[in-house]
Design a protein around this motif. Sequence first.
Motif, PDB file in Angstrom:
ATOM      1  N   ASP A  73      65.101  52.617  29.882  1.00 15.20           N
ATOM      2  CA  ASP A  73      65.709  53.946  29.906  1.00 15.20           C
ATOM      3  C   ASP A  73      66.787  54.063  30.977  1.00 15.20           C
ATOM      4  OD1 ASP A  73      64.083  54.816  27.895  1.00 15.20           O
ATOM      5  OD2 ASP A  73      62.554  55.656  29.255  1.00 15.20           O
ATOM      6  N   VAL A  74      66.940  53.021  31.776  1.00 16.15           N
ATOM      7  CA  VAL A  74      67.875  53.079  32.898  1.00 16.15           C
ATOM      8  C   VAL A  74      69.279  52.664  32.450  1.00 16.15           C
ATOM      9  CG1 VAL A  74      68.395  52.195  35.216  1.00 16.15           C
ATOM     10  CG2 VAL A  74      66.014  52.511  34.489  1.00 16.15           C
ATOM     11  N   VAL A  75      70.270  53.532  32.769  1.00 16.95           N
ATOM     12  CA  VAL A  75      71.662  53.213  32.443  1.00 16.95           C
ATOM     13  C   VAL A  75      72.207  52.295  33.536  1.00 16.95           C
ATOM     14  CG1 VAL A  75      73.973  54.134  32.051  1.00 16.95           C
ATOM     15  CG2 VAL A  75      71.967  55.423  31.276  1.00 16.95           C
ATOM     16  N   ARG A  76      72.489  51.064  33.153  1.00 17.28           N
ATOM     17  CA  ARG A  76      72.952  50.070  34.116  1.00 17.28           C
ATOM     18  C   ARG A  76      74.465  50.197  34.331  1.00 17.28           C
ATOM     19  NH1 ARG A  76      71.581  44.179  32.255  1.00 17.28           N
ATOM     20  NH2 ARG A  76      69.414  44.767  32.576  1.00 17.28           N
ATOM     21  N   ALA A  77      75.190  50.561  33.273  1.00 17.30           N
ATOM     22  CA  ALA A  77      76.643  50.703  33.376  1.00 17.30           C
ATOM     23  C   ALA A  77      77.161  51.531  32.206  1.00 17.30           C
ATOM     24  CB  ALA A  77      77.306  49.328  33.361  1.00 17.30           C
ATOM     25  N   THR A  78      78.330  52.126  32.414  1.00 18.58           N
ATOM     26  CA  THR A  78      79.036  52.827  31.332  1.00 18.58           C
ATOM     27  C   THR A  78      80.380  52.137  31.157  1.00 18.58           C
ATOM     28  OG1 THR A  78      77.960  54.891  31.947  1.00 18.58           O
ATOM     29  CG2 THR A  78      79.912  55.069  30.573  1.00 18.58           C
ATOM     30  N   LEU A  79      80.714  51.795  29.920  1.00 21.59           N
ATOM     31  CA  LEU A  79      81.978  51.099  29.648  1.00 21.59           C
ATOM     32  C   LEU A  79      82.835  51.945  28.715  1.00 21.59           C
ATOM     33  CD1 LEU A  79      80.598  47.469  28.965  1.00 21.59           C
ATOM     34  CD2 LEU A  79      81.365  48.431  31.150  1.00 21.59           C
ATOM     35  N   GLY A  80      84.170  51.814  28.869  1.00 17.73           N
ATOM     36  CA  GLY A  80      85.097  52.625  28.070  1.00 17.73           C
ATOM     37  C   GLY A  80      86.202  51.803  27.428  1.00 17.73           C
ATOM     38  N   PRO A  81      87.235  52.475  26.920  1.00 14.92           N
ATOM     39  CA  PRO A  81      88.316  51.815  26.175  1.00 14.92           C
ATOM     40  C   PRO A  81      88.893  50.609  26.922  1.00 14.92           C
ATOM     41  CG  PRO A  81      88.558  54.167  25.992  1.00 14.92           C
ATOM     42  CD  PRO A  81      87.425  53.933  26.968  1.00 14.92           C
ATOM     43  N   GLY A  82      89.037  49.486  26.224  1.00 12.94           N
ATOM     44  CA  GLY A  82      89.568  48.268  26.816  1.00 12.94           C
ATOM     45  C   GLY A  82      88.483  47.373  27.391  1.00 12.94           C
ATOM     46  N   ASP A  83      87.308  47.943  27.674  1.00  5.79           N
ATOM     47  CA  ASP A  83      86.191  47.130  28.160  1.00  5.79           C
ATOM     48  C   ASP A  83      85.579  46.358  26.995  1.00  5.79           C
ATOM     49  OD1 ASP A  83      86.337  47.970  30.814  1.00  5.79           O
ATOM     50  OD2 ASP A  83      85.013  49.684  30.454  1.00  5.79           O
ATOM     51  N   PHE A  84      84.848  45.318  27.356  1.00  2.44           N
ATOM     52  CA  PHE A  84      84.177  44.528  26.322  1.00  2.44           C
ATOM     53  C   PHE A  84      82.725  44.303  26.703  1.00  2.44           C
ATOM     54  CE2 PHE A  84      86.245  41.748  29.378  1.00  2.44           C
ATOM     55  CZ  PHE A  84      85.208  40.920  29.768  1.00  2.44           C
ATOM     56  N   PHE A  85      81.909  43.936  25.719  1.00  4.67           N
ATOM     57  CA  PHE A  85      80.502  43.611  25.982  1.00  4.67           C
ATOM     58  C   PHE A  85      80.000  42.670  24.890  1.00  4.67           C
ATOM     59  CE2 PHE A  85      78.704  46.254  22.650  1.00  4.67           C
ATOM     60  CZ  PHE A  85      79.640  47.259  22.487  1.00  4.67           C
ATOM     61  N   GLY A  86      78.821  42.116  25.147  1.00  7.56           N
ATOM     62  CA  GLY A  86      78.210  41.213  24.170  1.00  7.56           C
ATOM     63  C   GLY A  86      78.575  39.760  24.403  1.00  7.56           C
ATOM     64  N   GLU A  87      79.300  39.504  25.518  1.00  7.68           N
ATOM     65  CA  GLU A  87      79.750  38.127  25.795  1.00  7.68           C
ATOM     66  C   GLU A  87      78.615  37.250  26.332  1.00  7.68           C
ATOM     67  OE1 GLU A  87      80.193  40.674  27.691  1.00  7.68           O
ATOM     68  OE2 GLU A  87      79.560  40.015  29.683  1.00  7.68           O
ATOM     69  N   MET A  88      77.652  37.866  27.039  1.00  8.20           N
ATOM     70  CA  MET A  88      76.652  37.058  27.747  1.00  8.20           C
ATOM     71  C   MET A  88      75.751  36.281  26.787  1.00  8.20           C
ATOM     72  SD  MET A  88      75.764  39.708  30.840  1.00  8.20           S
ATOM     73  CE  MET A  88      75.502  38.802  32.331  1.00  8.20           C
ATOM     74  N   ALA A  89      75.229  36.955  25.793  1.00  3.24           N
ATOM     75  CA  ALA A  89      74.326  36.292  24.847  1.00  3.24           C
ATOM     76  C   ALA A  89      75.066  35.184  24.088  1.00  3.24           C
ATOM     77  CB  ALA A  89      73.743  37.311  23.877  1.00  3.24           C
ATOM     78  N   LEU A  90      76.332  35.436  23.749  1.00  2.00           N
ATOM     79  CA  LEU A  90      77.100  34.424  23.012  1.00  2.00           C
ATOM     80  C   LEU A  90      77.345  33.193  23.879  1.00  2.00           C
ATOM     81  CD1 LEU A  90      79.840  36.356  21.013  1.00  2.00           C
ATOM     82  CD2 LEU A  90      77.623  35.522  20.239  1.00  2.00           C
ATOM     83  N   LEU A  91      77.748  33.420  25.127  1.00  2.83           N
ATOM     84  CA  LEU A  91      78.076  32.297  26.014  1.00  2.83           C
ATOM     85  C   LEU A  91      76.828  31.527  26.414  1.00  2.83           C
ATOM     86  CD1 LEU A  91      80.763  33.991  28.270  1.00  2.83           C
ATOM     87  CD2 LEU A  91      81.128  32.248  26.522  1.00  2.83           C
TER      88      LEU A  91
END
Length: 144
Positions: A73-91
């Motif tokens: 339930d803890v918000v670790r980060a908020t990301l917005g336009p131009g940001d990316f995510f999902g790279e860690m699991a792929l790499l």
Amino acid sequence: AAKLATWSKRVRVAIDWLLQAVFPRDLVHLKTTTTQRVSRACYQPGEFVFRRGDPATDFYVIERGEVEILDGDVVRATLGPGDFFGEMALLESRPRGASVRARTVLELDVVGRDVFTRMSSALGPLRDLVADAVRRRRIDVWNR
Ligand code: CMP
């Protein structure tokens, strides 16, 4: 903050370049597997893009709106336009390490694993940018 803005801009330029030049739209749509495709996806506030532990096939760039990176339930980060995510699991070839939820109406570029891999080996600056983010994000997790 200025550096972050430059990074965001660079990712965006790379994605636009990818969409238009390297993988012309027709070509992208001819591809069959999701890991070779670049597409757009929209979510409503509160919807999950994926959950911690899910298998990973895509890398995401935010076009519009914001997401929350959730650890339970803890918000670790908020990301917005131009940001990316999902790279860690792929790499790291492992399941998703956190859940990602739309905070607002959300529009994403969805970059399949194979495209992401080719894109980051062809574009040095993008590879560096992603590697940098992974380092910072991992430190965040460790320091929690
Ligand atoms: P992945 O593990 O594939 O899925 C969850 C994503 O959340 C992860 O990749 C990162 O893109 C992102 N993420 C994890 N921790 C953080 C953090 N501390 N700050 C920003 N984004 C993060």
